[in-house]
Design an enzyme around this catalytic site. Structure first.
Site, PDB file in Angstrom:
ATOM      1  CE  LYS A  98      -1.191   3.591  -0.250  1.00 34.64           C
ATOM      2  NZ  LYS A  98      -0.028   4.495  -0.289  1.00 34.64           N
ATOM      3  CB  THR A 107       0.877  10.567  -5.802  1.00 33.68           C
ATOM      4  OG1 THR A 107       1.622   9.394  -6.134  1.00 33.68           O
ATOM      5  CG2 THR A 107       0.348  10.427  -4.381  1.00 33.68           C
ATOM      6  CG  HIS A 122       3.643 -14.132  -0.912  1.00 34.19           C
ATOM      7  ND1 HIS A 122       4.517 -15.000  -0.303  1.00 34.19           N
ATOM      8  CD2 HIS A 122       4.358 -13.012  -1.153  1.00 34.19           C
ATOM      9  CE1 HIS A 122       5.711 -14.432  -0.195  1.00 34.19           C
ATOM     10  NE2 HIS A 122       5.634 -13.230  -0.698  1.00 34.19           N
ATOM     11  CG  HIS A 123      -3.808 -11.314  -1.414  1.00 31.29           C
ATOM     12  ND1 HIS A 123      -2.944 -10.317  -1.021  1.00 31.29           N
ATOM     13  CD2 HIS A 123      -4.805 -10.694  -2.088  1.00 31.29           C
ATOM     14  CE1 HIS A 123      -3.408  -9.148  -1.440  1.00 31.29           C
ATOM     15  NE2 HIS A 123      -4.531  -9.348  -2.085  1.00 31.29           N
ATOM     16  CE  LYS A 144       7.151   2.080   0.973  1.00 32.84           C
ATOM     17  NZ  LYS A 144       6.143   2.706   0.112  1.00 32.84           N
ATOM     18  CB  SER A 156       3.200   1.690 -10.166  1.00 27.95           C
ATOM     19  OG  SER A 156       4.063   2.736  -9.781  1.00 27.95           O
TER      20      SER A 156
END
Length: 471
Positions: free
Chosen positions: A94, A194, A64-65, A106, A362
Site C-alpha cells: 500500500k 480514509t 525494511h526497504h 502491523k 499519517s
C-alpha cells in the site's frame, strides 16, 4: 480447506505471485520482497483488578526497504501472527502504491477491549509500548504505529507519552506514532482521511471516459447511485463526500439491517435516525432490508463495502448489480468473488490502493512532527498578502471593485487542513493513474488488483536493486 486452515498471509502471497510474473525482477528479489523481515511476539503480565493477566501481543515489520515501518495497532481477540503478518505485508504494498516512503508494519494485542476499564486499557497499552521500546520495535526512524481496529487517538497519546518518557533525549519523539490528537502533535484532516481518499480514488476512476463507456456509465460522480456498507468513520465520511459531489446515496447498510431508497437518502438524517432508534431500519420513505447481504445486491452504479472482510463471496457475487466496487474495507471480496465479478465486467478498485488515505495523511503527520511546525504556518499570511496585492492591481487597472464575497474567497491562504486535503487528493489521483496505466498496457493483466500489486512490486524491487545487495 476449512476456515481454520486458511492462511491470510498465504492468500496475500498468492496475489503477489500472480502479479510477480509480470515483473522483470529475479527470484531472489521477489522472495525478499515477500518475506516478513522481523516478527515480535511477546507475552507480558498486567495487574487487572485483584489478579494478574498475561497479555499476548505482536508487532511485525514486513519490509525494511524503506524505514521507518508503518502500520496500525489493533485490539481484538482475533489477533494472531498470521493476520498481523498479512496486514503488515499489505501495508508494504500500500505504501509503495501511494508513494509513501515507509516499509509495512502491523501490530496487535489479543484482548477484547470492551471488557476492560479505561484505566486497565491504559496500563496494557503503556506496557505494550515499553515492550516495543525494549525490542527496538518503535521509534520515529524505526517503526511508527497508528490506530487500527479497536484503537484511536487516545491509545496513540498513551503510546507517545510512554515512548517519550523512555527516550527523554529524542527530540523527534512525537513522530514515534501517528493518528494522535491534535493537542499531542496530530494533524488536521486525519479523521476523515480514509473516507476522503476513497472518494478521491473512485472519482478519479470515473473520470476516464473510455472505462466508463465499457461499463455503460457517464463520466463523473454526479447522478451516480451509490450503496455504502458500514457507517463507521470510513463509510460515513465517504458517503458525505459522495453526497456533496452530487451522487445519489440509494442504500446504507449496517450490521443490523439496511435501507434502500432509489430517490436518495440524506446521510446525516439517516445517522441521526440510527443514533435515536439504534438502527437504520424504518427510516422515512426508505425500504427496509433486514438481510444485509441482500442490501449489497440492490441496484446501484457504485458499491462501497466499508465494514467487514469477505462480505462479497462466491455465493452472492453473481447477484451484485453494481458496475464499480470500491473496496474501502480490507478484503471485502474473496478470490472467488473476484473471478465472478471479473467475468461480469465489474470494475473492482482494490483495497490496497483505495483505503490508503489513512497512511497517506499519517505520512503528513510524521513529516509535521519531524519539522516541528504546523502546515500553513509559514505561508498562510504571505499567500494572503500576495493575493491582496493581485486584487488591488486588477481593481486599479480595471476601475472595478471585487465583491466582498469574492474578495474573501480569493484572499484565503491555505490552512493545515487545506494542505492536507490537497496532498491527499494529489496522491490518490496520481496513484490511480499509475495503476491504470499498468492495467491498460500490460498484456495478460485483466484486473486492477493485479495491476496494483505489479505497481508495488516494481517500486520495491527498484529500491532493493539500488540498495546494491543483489547482483
Amino acid at each position: 480447506m476449512s476456515t481454520s486452515d486458511y492462511s491470510f498471509f498465504k492468500g496475500v502471497e498468492r496475489s503477489f505471485d500472480k502479479a510477480a510474473k509480470f515483473t522483470r525482477f529475479s527470484a531472489g528479489i521477489l522472495e525478499q520482497i515477500k518475506a516478513c523481515n522481523s516478527i515480535l511476539r511477546v507475552k507480558f503480565p498486567v495487574r487487572i483488578g485483584d489478579g494478574v493477566e498475561v497479555i499476548e501481543a505482536y508487532r511485525v515489520q514486513h519490509s525494511h526497504h524503506k524505514l521507518p515501518c508503518k502500520g496500525g495497532i489493533r485490539f481484538s481477540m482475533e489477533v494472531n501472527q498470521d493476520e498481523v503478518m498479512a496486514l503488515a505485508a499489505l501495508m508494504t504494498y500500500k505504501c509503495a502504491i501511494v508513494n509513501v516512503p515507509f516499509g509495512g508494519g502491523k501490530g496487535g494485542i489479543k484482548i477484547d477491549s470492551k471488557k476492560y476499564s479505561v484505566f486497565d486499557l491504559e496500563k496494557i497499552t503503556r506496557r505494550y509500548t515499553s515492550e516495543l521500546c525494549k525490542k527496538n520495535f518503535i521509534g520515529p526512524g524505526i517503526d511508527v504505529p497508528a490506530p487500527d481496529y479497536g484503537t484511536s487517538g487516545r491509545e496513540m497519546s498513551w503510546i507517545v507519552d510512554t515512548y517519550s518518557s523512555l527516550n527523554p533525549n529524542d527530540v523527534n519523539a512525537m513522530a514515534c506514532v501517528t493518528g494522535k490528537p491534535i493537542s499531542q502533535g496530530g494533524v488536521r484532516g486525519r479523521v476523515e482521511a480514509t473516507g476522503l481518499g476513497v472518494f478521491f480514488g473512485i472519482r478519479e476512476a470515473c473520470a476516464f471516459e473510455e472505462d466508463m463507456v465499457k461499463l455503460g456509465l457517464t463520466t463523473g460522480i454526479r447522478g451516480k447511485r451509490v450503496i455504502i456498507q458500514g457507517l463507521g468513520n470510513v463509510g460515513y465520511h465517504a458517503a458525505k463526500y459522495f453526497q456533496n459531489a452530487g451522487a445519489i446515496i440509494v442504500g446504507l447498510i449496517e450490521y443490523n439491517g439496511a435501507i434502500y431508497d432509489a430517490n436518495g437518502i440524506d446521510v446525516d438524517m439517516a445517522q441521526a435516525h440510527r443514533a435515536k432508534s439504534g438502527s437504520l431500519l424504518n427510516f422515512p420513505n426508505a425500504r427496509n432490508i433486514e438481510n444485509i447481504s441482500e442490501g449489497l445486491e440492490q441496484a446501484c452504479d457504485i458499491l462501497i463495502p466499508a465494514a467487514l472482510e469477505s462480505v462479497i463471496h462466491k455465493d452472492n457475487a453473481s447477484r451484485i448489480q453494481a458496475k464499480i466496487i470500491g473496496e474501502a474495507a480490507n478484503g471485502p471480496l474473496t478470490p472467488d468473488a473476484d473471478e465472478i465479478l471479473l467475468r461480469k465486467g465489474v470494475l473492482v478498485i482494490p483495497d490496497m490502493y483505495l483505503n490508503a488515505g489513512g497512511v497517506t495523511v499519517s505520512y503528513f503527520e510524521w513529516l509535521k512532527n519531524l519539522s516541528h511546525v504546523r502546515y500553513g504556518r509559514l505561508e498562510k499570511r504571505f499567500s494572503e498578502n500576495r493575493y491582496a496585492e493581485i486584487i488591488n492591481s486588477v481593481e486599479s487597472m480595471t476601475n472595478k471593485k471585487v465583491s466582498e464575497v469574492e474578495r474573501k474567497i480569493i484572499l484565503k491562504g491555505p490552512d493545515e487542513i487545506d494542505l492536507v486535503h490537497s496532498g491527499l487528493e494529489d496522491t490518490m489521483m496520481g496513484s490511480y493513474q499509475e495503476i491504470r496505466e499498468i492495467y491498460v498496457n500490460t498484456p495478460g493483466v485483466d484486473d486492477m488488483r493485479t495491476a496494483a500489486f505489479i505497481c508495488a512490486i516494481n517500486k520495491i524491487g527498484v529500491s532493493y536493486e539500488e540498495l546494491g545487495i543483489f547482483p
